[in-house]
Structure formats: C-alpha cells, structure tokens
Scaffold this motif. Structure first.
Motif, PDB file in Angstrom:
ATOM      1  N   ASP A 258      15.069   5.121  -5.503  1.00 16.20           N
ATOM      2  CA  ASP A 258      15.128   4.369  -4.254  1.00 16.20           C
ATOM      3  C   ASP A 258      13.756   4.283  -3.605  1.00 16.20           C
ATOM      4  OD1 ASP A 258      18.127   4.010  -4.017  1.00 16.20           O
ATOM      5  OD2 ASP A 258      17.996   6.196  -4.200  1.00 16.20           O
ATOM      6  N   GLU A 259      12.919   5.299  -3.840  1.00 16.34           N
ATOM      7  CA  GLU A 259      11.526   5.317  -3.404  1.00 16.34           C
ATOM      8  C   GLU A 259      10.696   5.922  -4.521  1.00 16.34           C
ATOM      9  OE1 GLU A 259      10.583   6.856   0.512  1.00 16.34           O
ATOM     10  OE2 GLU A 259      12.663   6.597   1.166  1.00 16.34           O
ATOM     11  N   LEU A 260       9.370   5.693  -4.454  1.00 17.03           N
ATOM     12  CA  LEU A 260       8.495   6.215  -5.486  1.00 17.03           C
ATOM     13  C   LEU A 260       7.280   6.906  -4.877  1.00 17.03           C
ATOM     14  CD1 LEU A 260       9.065   2.881  -6.797  1.00 17.03           C
ATOM     15  CD2 LEU A 260       8.900   4.502  -8.664  1.00 17.03           C
ATOM     16  N   ILE A 261       6.870   7.984  -5.529  1.00 17.68           N
ATOM     17  CA  ILE A 261       5.599   8.647  -5.244  1.00 17.68           C
ATOM     18  C   ILE A 261       4.784   8.577  -6.529  1.00 17.68           C
ATOM     19  CG2 ILE A 261       4.437  10.816  -4.657  1.00 17.68           C
ATOM     20  CD1 ILE A 261       7.082  11.669  -3.281  1.00 17.68           C
ATOM     21  N   GLU A 272       2.702  -0.788 -11.943  1.00 20.75           N
ATOM     22  CA  GLU A 272       4.094  -0.829 -12.391  1.00 20.75           C
ATOM     23  C   GLU A 272       5.041  -0.423 -11.276  1.00 20.75           C
ATOM     24  OE1 GLU A 272       3.231   0.012 -17.125  1.00 20.75           O
ATOM     25  OE2 GLU A 272       3.676   1.696 -15.793  1.00 20.75           O
ATOM     26  N   ALA A 273       4.637   0.534 -10.445  1.00 15.06           N
ATOM     27  CA  ALA A 273       5.479   0.939  -9.321  1.00 15.06           C
ATOM     28  C   ALA A 273       5.597  -0.181  -8.296  1.00 15.06           C
ATOM     29  CB  ALA A 273       4.916   2.202  -8.681  1.00 15.06           C
ATOM     30  N   CYS A 274       4.492  -0.865  -8.024  1.00 17.78           N
ATOM     31  CA  CYS A 274       4.524  -1.989  -7.085  1.00 17.78           C
ATOM     32  C   CYS A 274       5.477  -3.078  -7.572  1.00 17.78           C
ATOM     33  CB  CYS A 274       3.125  -2.574  -6.905  1.00 17.78           C
ATOM     34  SG  CYS A 274       2.025  -1.622  -5.831  1.00 17.78           S
ATOM     35  N   ALA A 275       5.545  -3.252  -8.889  1.00 16.16           N
ATOM     36  CA  ALA A 275       6.370  -4.320  -9.458  1.00 16.16           C
ATOM     37  C   ALA A 275       7.857  -4.099  -9.225  1.00 16.16           C
ATOM     38  CB  ALA A 275       6.088  -4.450 -10.953  1.00 16.16           C
ATOM     39  N   THR A 276       8.263  -2.873  -8.894  1.00 17.87           N
ATOM     40  CA  THR A 276       9.674  -2.617  -8.618  1.00 17.87           C
ATOM     41  C   THR A 276      10.090  -3.135  -7.251  1.00 17.87           C
ATOM     42  OG1 THR A 276       9.348  -0.432  -7.588  1.00 17.87           O
ATOM     43  CG2 THR A 276       9.532  -0.514 -10.004  1.00 17.87           C
ATOM     44  N   GLN A 336      -3.956  -2.029   2.810  1.00 14.43           N
ATOM     45  CA  GLN A 336      -4.154  -3.093   3.801  1.00 14.43           C
ATOM     46  C   GLN A 336      -3.128  -4.206   3.667  1.00 14.43           C
ATOM     47  OE1 GLN A 336      -8.264  -4.196   3.207  1.00 14.43           O
ATOM     48  NE2 GLN A 336      -9.031  -2.264   4.037  1.00 14.43           N
ATOM     49  N   SER A 337      -2.650  -4.422   2.441  1.00 14.33           N
ATOM     50  CA  SER A 337      -1.642  -5.465   2.227  1.00 14.33           C
ATOM     51  C   SER A 337      -0.242  -5.017   2.633  1.00 14.33           C
ATOM     52  CB  SER A 337      -1.626  -5.877   0.747  1.00 14.33           C
ATOM     53  OG  SER A 337      -1.115  -4.826  -0.064  1.00 14.33           O
ATOM     54  N   ALA A 350      10.223  -1.603   1.687  1.00 10.22           N
ATOM     55  CA  ALA A 350      10.469  -2.274   0.417  1.00 10.22           C
ATOM     56  C   ALA A 350       9.915  -3.694   0.511  1.00 10.22           C
ATOM     57  CB  ALA A 350      11.964  -2.308   0.130  1.00 10.22           C
ATOM     58  N   LEU A 351       9.335  -4.181  -0.578  1.00 13.32           N
ATOM     59  CA  LEU A 351       8.685  -5.487  -0.574  1.00 13.32           C
ATOM     60  C   LEU A 351       9.211  -6.347  -1.712  1.00 13.32           C
ATOM     61  CD1 LEU A 351       4.982  -4.361  -0.021  1.00 13.32           C
ATOM     62  CD2 LEU A 351       6.516  -5.305   1.699  1.00 13.32           C
ATOM     63  N   ASP A 352       9.064  -7.648  -1.531  1.00 15.40           N
ATOM     64  CA  ASP A 352       9.352  -8.541  -2.640  1.00 15.40           C
ATOM     65  C   ASP A 352       8.307  -8.316  -3.725  1.00 15.40           C
ATOM     66  OD1 ASP A 352      11.484  -9.689  -1.327  1.00 15.40           O
ATOM     67  OD2 ASP A 352      10.270 -11.266  -0.422  1.00 15.40           O
ATOM     68  N   THR A 353       8.727  -8.394  -4.969  1.00 21.52           N
ATOM     69  CA  THR A 353       7.772  -8.224  -6.063  1.00 21.52           C
ATOM     70  C   THR A 353       6.827  -9.414  -6.100  1.00 21.52           C
ATOM     71  OG1 THR A 353       9.336  -9.246  -7.588  1.00 21.52           O
ATOM     72  CG2 THR A 353       9.343  -6.849  -7.442  1.00 21.52           C
TER      73      THR A 353
END
Length: 373
Positions: A258-261, A272-276, A336-337, A350-353
């Motif tokens: 549900d979350e990533l570190i 790869e983590a951002c892509a989720t 920053q993004s 959570a963000l859109d891929t």
C-alpha cells in the motif's frame, strides 16, 4: 523470465521491410539490462539478446576509444556476425567498443542507442537516453529523461498481485514494502543506516497498524540483511536476496504494498517504485553533512564508513565530472515534483503513474529509424 519475446529461430520470419532488426548487447548490471529490455518491449519489435563474456582488461578499448572485440571472450560469447542489425541498444562502458565495431562492420548503417552514461563522447552514438545524475551536455542526440526506463506497468502489477495475494493474506494491512539497496557512490549502507531504517520503518508500520514487506538486493551487505531481520519488531515478511531465485518476491512486494520505502541509493529502484503510483518514502543513507538531502538529519545514529564512498566523495569534489554521478539531482527533482518524500518527513500522496519517459524514448528511437508518426 524470457530474455526475448521470440526465439532466435523465429526472428527472420518476423522481420518485415518496416521492422528494424534489433540487437540488445547484454548489459552486465541488472539495472541497465532491465532498462534495455524495457525499451525493446516498448518498441514492440522482436529482438536478439547478445550475451557477452568480458576479458579482465575490457576497459582498455573504451578508454582508448577503440572499435574492436578485443575486450570480449569470443569463444564464450554470443556470435556477432551478419546479417547486421539496423539498431543496437546497449549500456555500460565495456559494450561501447563492441557496438562501434558492429557499426563499422555494417558499413555505418547500424544505429546505436546507448542508455545511461556513455564513457565516450556522446557524439559517437546516434542517440543517448540518460537521466540527470550523469550531468551530460545538452546535445541534439541526448535525451534527458526524468528517471531510468523500467518494465513496471498496470498489467504486470495486476497479474503479480493475483499471484501473491494468498501468500501475504495473513499480514495486517496496510502493507509497507521496504526495498533495500546498498553502497552507492559516496554513500554507504551499513549497520548504522540499517538500524535507522529498521527503526523508522517499524515506527511507520506501528503507527498505521500494518506490516512490513522487506526485501534486500544484490548490493545489500549480508550484515545489513541480518541486522534488519533481527531489529524489525513488527509483523513482516522478509526476503534475503539470492542469485537466480525464481521465487524472488520483489515484484510481488511492489504489487501488494500500500506504501513503499526505498533506500535512495538506487535510481532504478526509485523509478520502478514511482511507476506503481503508490505513496513512496525515500530513505536517506546518510546523516549530518553526509545526508543525501544536503542538510542535517536530526535522526542521528551516525554514518557508516566505506573507503570506496570516501574515495568517491573526493572524486566528486576534485575529479573530472564525467567520472562520477550525483544522484541527489534525482532526489531533488522527485521531491519537488511531489512524487516522493523523505522517510519520517511526511506522508506522500498516491499519484497517477507517469509514462512520459517511456513515450519520449520510444518516439525518439522511432524517429531515429525513420518510423516517426
């Protein structure tokens, strides 16, 4: 995992007048190889993957800007002979002379796409697809992407979730994946950093009433793995990396979490983590003046010593810039993004891929091959 979408003996039948013949010159680092395969898959063209075995002095031909095969063991490498490819995708210093040699054999017709940092002048390549940490000059044949290419997509995550949901069903939700890297450039991931990571990850899991999914990687020191497993005191699943393990849960943890570190030493793992699209925390390997954030880290605990990290800091300060990379440029851009935050600083959203990096890369390669539009 298959190295290519079609067997070699089917390639000739699948080639058409408008489909370039594509070779991947096998990278010797897993992250680079994954990027190459990601680009090949996104292009949708059948490819051959050329596995090479390198001689110990393979660096010599690149440093001398060579264009030959003296750096590889021909008797144990994949054959390199005609018909020559229309396009080469490659990465890594030791592959550069091989790519130049293939282009020469083709009479200059073969195009070379290099991923990451080229050691030769970028002008020696038809296209370089890179990211900010390498600080390459702005040139027409250099594409600056935000993050490295990757193979993570919604379909892969959905299919992987179906495989892993039963195996992790007993753990309290939410599930927080902890993806652990290792020493990288000027940063060391040893016992001190491992203790901080275990403490902060457990605090986050306890605050949310959830569990940890911890996985180490090829660069993780064994002592760090043992430390994390011993200190973590929340419900968890723990995996210590093993070579060629078909049961490696890395993708499963990305899919189920549900979350990533993610430890901030690996740009590929961050990509790869951002892509989720899931909330993502970066873990700072350093504290104080050695913090990745360039500021004092109040969490304390000190820094791990590494002679190679010390030498790399000296190289970054006094050496030729092309010999080093600065991954903090990636960290700042991601922060920053709004795509990530530092572990302990806040709760990321959570963000859109974002698939724009892949789309830009595919568009530029198709344009290079005269197939734009």
């Amino acid at each position: 995992m298959s190295k290519q979408p079609f067997p070699n003996n089917q390639l000739s039948a699948l080639q058409t007048a408008t489909t370039p013949r594509l070779w991947l010159i096998n990278a010797y680092r897993a992250g680079e190889l994954s990027q190459m395969r990601a680009l090949a898959e996104a292009l949708g063209w059948p490819w051959e993957e050329k596995q090479l075995v390198y001689r110990k002095g393979a660096f010599r031909t690149n440093l001398l800007r060579g264009s030959d095969l003296s750096g590889i063991d021909l008797s144990h490498s994949a054959p390199l002979n005609a018909p020559w490819p229309d396009l080469l995708i490659s990465a890594g210093m030791r592959n550069e002379p091989v790519c130049r040699w293939i282009r020469n054999q083709s009479g200059g017709k073969t195009r070379i796409v290099h991923l990451g940092r080229p050691w030769a002048d970028p002008e020696q390549f038809d296209l370089v697809i890179t990211t900010p940490q390498y600080r390459l000059p702005l040139r027409p044949n250099v594409l600056q992407n935000t993050l490295p290419l990757h193979r993570i997509n919604a379909r892969l995550l959905r299919d992987t979730r179906a495989q892993w949901s039963g195996q992790l069903a007993q753990l309290p939700k939410p599930l927080i994946a902890v993806i652990v890297g290792g020493d990288s450039g000027p940063y060391a991931l040893g016992i001190k950093a491992a203790r901080r990571l275990a403490r902060q990850a457990c605090e986050l899991a306890k605050a949310k009433g959830g569990s940890l999914l911890i996985t180490t990687s090829a660069r993780t020191r064994p002592a760090v793995s043992h430390c994390l497993k011993a200190i973590a005191d929340t419900p968890m699943a723990f995996y210590q990396w093993r070579a060629d393990d078909s049961n490696n849960p890395y993708l499963g943890y990305l899919a189920m979490a549900d979350e990533l570190i993610v430890t901030a030493d690996s740009v590929s793992m961050l990509s790869e983590a951002c892509a989720t699209g899931k909330p993502l925390h970066m873990f700072d390997l350093g504290t104080g003046k050695y913090s990745m954030r360039g500021e004092s880290d109040r969490s304390g605990g000190g820094n791990d010593f590494s002679l190679s990290a010390l030498a790399y800091r000296a190289l970054m300060r006094w050496g030729w810039q092309r010999l080093s990379r600065d991954i903090t440029l990636i960290h700042r851009q991601l922060e920053q993004s709004g795509r990530v935050c530092w572990l302990g600083a806040a709760t990321p959203a959570a963000l859109d891929t974002d698939d724009s990096d892949r789309q830009r890369a595919v568009s530029r390669v198709r344009e290079l091959m005269g197939l734009a539009g």
